[in-house]
Scaffold this motif. Structure first.
Motif, PDB file in Angstrom:
ATOM      1  N   ALA A 128      12.845   1.754  -0.117  1.00 37.27           N
ATOM      2  CA  ALA A 128      11.429   2.446   0.131  1.00 37.27           C
ATOM      3  C   ALA A 128      10.456   1.788   1.129  1.00 37.27           C
ATOM      4  CB  ALA A 128      10.673   2.199  -1.278  1.00 37.27           C
ATOM      5  N   THR A 129       9.545   2.784   1.684  1.00 38.75           N
ATOM      6  CA  THR A 129       8.838   2.211   2.717  1.00 38.75           C
ATOM      7  C   THR A 129       7.661   3.050   2.650  1.00 38.75           C
ATOM      8  OG1 THR A 129       8.402   1.750   5.006  1.00 38.75           O
ATOM      9  CG2 THR A 129       9.690   3.754   4.550  1.00 38.75           C
ATOM     10  N   GLY A 130       6.370   2.461   2.855  1.00 40.82           N
ATOM     11  CA  GLY A 130       5.096   3.323   3.040  1.00 40.82           C
ATOM     12  C   GLY A 130       3.900   2.717   3.205  1.00 40.82           C
ATOM     13  N   THR A 131       2.634   3.164   2.920  1.00 39.61           N
ATOM     14  CA  THR A 131       1.478   2.696   3.155  1.00 39.61           C
ATOM     15  C   THR A 131       0.616   2.789   1.991  1.00 39.61           C
ATOM     16  OG1 THR A 131       1.607   3.027   5.658  1.00 39.61           O
ATOM     17  CG2 THR A 131      -0.464   2.663   4.805  1.00 39.61           C
ATOM     18  N   TRP A 132      -0.005   1.515   1.802  1.00 43.31           N
ATOM     19  CA  TRP A 132      -0.892   1.420   0.654  1.00 43.31           C
ATOM     20  C   TRP A 132      -2.402   1.520   1.077  1.00 43.31           C
ATOM     21  CZ3 TRP A 132       2.586  -2.631  -1.751  1.00 43.31           C
ATOM     22  CH2 TRP A 132       3.661  -2.054  -2.491  1.00 43.31           C
ATOM     23  N   ALA A 133      -3.334   1.628   0.366  1.00 45.47           N
ATOM     24  CA  ALA A 133      -4.849   1.714   0.751  1.00 45.47           C
ATOM     25  C   ALA A 133      -5.495   0.385   0.747  1.00 45.47           C
ATOM     26  CB  ALA A 133      -5.630   2.419  -0.127  1.00 45.47           C
ATOM     27  N   THR A 134      -6.513  -0.134   1.604  1.00 43.75           N
ATOM     28  CA  THR A 134      -7.129  -1.371   1.463  1.00 43.75           C
ATOM     29  C   THR A 134      -7.934  -1.512   0.477  1.00 43.75           C
ATOM     30  OG1 THR A 134      -6.649  -1.137   4.244  1.00 43.75           O
ATOM     31  CG2 THR A 134      -8.073  -3.063   3.350  1.00 43.75           C
ATOM     32  N   ASP A 135      -7.537  -1.830  -0.642  1.00 40.44           N
ATOM     33  CA  ASP A 135      -8.141  -2.307  -1.802  1.00 40.44           C
ATOM     34  C   ASP A 135      -7.484  -2.954  -2.811  1.00 40.44           C
ATOM     35  OD1 ASP A 135      -6.688  -0.381  -3.783  1.00 40.44           O
ATOM     36  OD2 ASP A 135      -8.017   1.204  -2.740  1.00 40.44           O
ATOM     37  N   ALA A 136      -8.217  -3.279  -3.762  1.00 34.65           N
ATOM     38  CA  ALA A 136      -7.683  -4.164  -4.912  1.00 34.65           C
ATOM     39  C   ALA A 136      -7.095  -3.560  -6.129  1.00 34.65           C
ATOM     40  CB  ALA A 136      -8.607  -5.279  -5.304  1.00 34.65           C
TER      41      ALA A 136
END
Length: 549
Positions: A505-513
């Motif tokens: 898997a690969t991807g991007t997550w949001a900048t939050d907690a």
């Protein structure tokens, strides 16, 4: 019958825990150390704060009997922490009775540890009057609001000066260390042509490794105080060099400007009194008769004592430790252990020693060749990692370590099983170990090392313990209001053997907690790795919790 312990050579001394069971313990059966050597004991006796505990001497009497039963020779000196004046004098009398040698409290405090000005005085020094005499200044000097005991002891036969300091940092040992060594140098300067061993014995309130752990890796990043003492100050840590208890977490030390011939830690205490907590409450209250039966004649403190047989330093001292290693710890698909090489340079010129390690398959050594460059009057330590494949059959092997012209053979045992942690990381900052990412507490977190900087990518790898089918990784960023290290761009890898990893898997997550998930087609895996290639705040990564399902 006298013990059959010959002290003509250091090799004849028996380590603690292997003293013959039939050895007698009545008076005058301990051999006397030979000329030019000194046997020093350190212990934190925890007998200074609670009045009821200090008033009862059962634990001190037990300690005296323990020394007589477990030491290979009569101790020449004891450097002690957390003991008051009456207790030190009582211990000297008890030790005299237990061994048949005469002991006296050379430097000891009063009936309370607390001084009128708010400082603390709870260190003491006891000497064997039959072998040692005070031949220099004695007294106390204050460091970090604690009074440190010192005396200029010497052998009665004139063969050795042995300045002794019983030290106990009141705060950070790294800031106390310069004061301790300055005190030793000022009060007891080396006299040309006279044999001398300077000893700092004390509880430094910290184990050797910078990262707290019960299992201390030989090659761990050390505490600043340990690096200073064994490096620029050229002291030898006797228990590290010679006791074969390097992996044990302990805060008591016998540090010496001299040659360590033998040393030991009372590890047999663990088996003889496995539940010391059950003993402690009764002894702290001054009611030893209310303690469990086995405690009454055995308990002396929460932590075991250490000892060292010391001699004057050689021009260049070389040590390979430990004397035997076991490949009983695994990291992914590899068994690993470490060997430390120490060089102490007591000359006036810099020295360099080539270190060559020979290991036959299935063992490997890294680095196989290196060098230790040691300035005049300093020490240096290097580590060599010994590895073998995890599936190596159990058996006995050997590596050869050559330091300059000296050769040491180190036996290596491949055990039936190996201990493997539940999580690994490419790096971590002390206090932010990878274990915090799997402890079930989002208030704690792993953080990759940032001082010095360790650039991305950084990763954390879960060990599932067995091959399972997994389909997602769950990631909880740190939850303390600071998003530094929060993983933004990620990759997920899996492996069944710890050697070959496949990206799933690969991807991007949001900048939050908020809790995040990476999903992928079901796959068999024993190891699951979450890697950050871009993080919030800088080139590092952090994880409060991570799991795989």
């Amino acid at each position: 019958m006298r013990r059959s312990v010959i002290l003509a050579a250091a090799a004849a001394l028996l380590p603690l825990g292997v003293v013959p069971a039939a050895a007698a313990t009545s008076s005058r059966e301990l051999p006397r150390t030979p000329a030019g050597q000194v046997l020093v004991v350190h212990a934190n006796l925890q007998d200074s704060v609670r009045p009821a505990d200090a008033a009862d001497t059962t634990d001190l009497d037990n300690f005296a009997e323990r020394l007589a039963a477990k030491l290979p020779a009569a101790p020449d000196a004891l450097v002690l922490n957390e003991i008051l004046g009456p207790g030190a004098r009582r211990l000297a009398a008890s030790l005299s009775k237990a061994t048949g040698y005469r002991y006296r409290a050379e430097v000891s405090g009063e009936r309370t540890a607390f001084q009128p000005d708010g400082s603390v005085r709870e260190t003491a020094i006891i000497l064997n009057s039959d072998t040692m005499t005070a031949a220099g200044p004695s007294g106390y000097e204050r460091v970090q609001d604690e009074d440190q005991a010192y005396t200029g002891a010497a052998r009665r036969d004139g063969s050795l000066r042995a300045p002794l300091l019983a030290v106990h940092p009141g705060a950070d040992p790294a800031t106390a260390t310069p004061a301790f060594t300055a005190l030793a140098a000022a009060r007891f300067p080396q006299v040309p042509g006279q044999a001398q061993v300077t000893v700092l014995g004390g509880d430094f309130r910290n184990a050797r490794c910078a990262v707290p752990a019960e299992d201390q890796a030989v090659g761990c990043a050390p505490q600043a105080f340990w690096s200073e003492l064994t490096g620029a100050k050229a002291y030898s840590d006797a228990l590290f060099d010679k006791s074969d208890t390097q992996s044990r977490s302990h805060s008591g030390y016998v540090l010496a400007r001299g040659d360590v011939l033998a040393a030991g830690l009372d590890t047999a205490y663990d088996a003889d009194l496995p539940d010391r907590a059950a003993c402690k409450a009764a002894f702290d209250a001054g009611r030893p008769r209310s303690a469990p039966g086995e405690c009454r004649t055995a308990y002396y403190a929460d932590v075991p004592f250490g000892w060292a047989l010391l001699a004057p330093g050689r021009p260049v001292q070389q040590t390979v430790t430990p004397g035997r290693i076991a490949l009983d710890h695994c990291e992914l698909a590899t068994r690993r252990a470490e060997v430390a090489v120490r060089v102490v340079n007591n000359t006036g010129e810099a020295v360099s020693r080539t270190v060559t390690v020979t290991a036959a398959a299935p063992l490997t050594a890294n680095p196989a060749e290196s060098s230790l460059d040691v300035p005049a009057g300093q020490g240096a330590t290097g580590a060599v990692t010994v590895t073998a494949p995890r599936d190596t059959p159990p058996g006995e092997h050997e590596i050869t370590v050559r330091v300059g012209d000296e050769v040491t053979k180190v036996p290596v045992t491949v055990t039936e099983t190996c201990t493997e942690p539940a999580v690994f990381a490419t790096s971590f900052h002390p206090g932010r170990e990878p274990e915090f990412a799997v402890d079930g507490d989002i208030a704690t977190f792993w953080h990759s090392e940032y001082s010095p900087p360790h650039p991305l990518p950084q990763s954390i790898t879960l060990n599932l313990g067995e091959v399972k089918q997994v389909r997602e990784v769950n990631y909880q960023p740190r939850f303390d209001g600071n998003l530094n290290g929060t993983i933004l761009d990620y990759r997920v890898y899996v492996s069944t053997d710890g050697e070959t990893f496949t990206q799933v898997a690969t991807g991007t997550w949001a900048t939050d907690a908020r809790r995040k998930t990476a999903s992928f087609d079901p796959v068999d895996a024993r190891y699951v790795r979450l890697e950050s290639t871009r993080s919030s705040g800088g080139s590092y990564a952090s994880v409060a919790e991570v799991g795989a399902e």
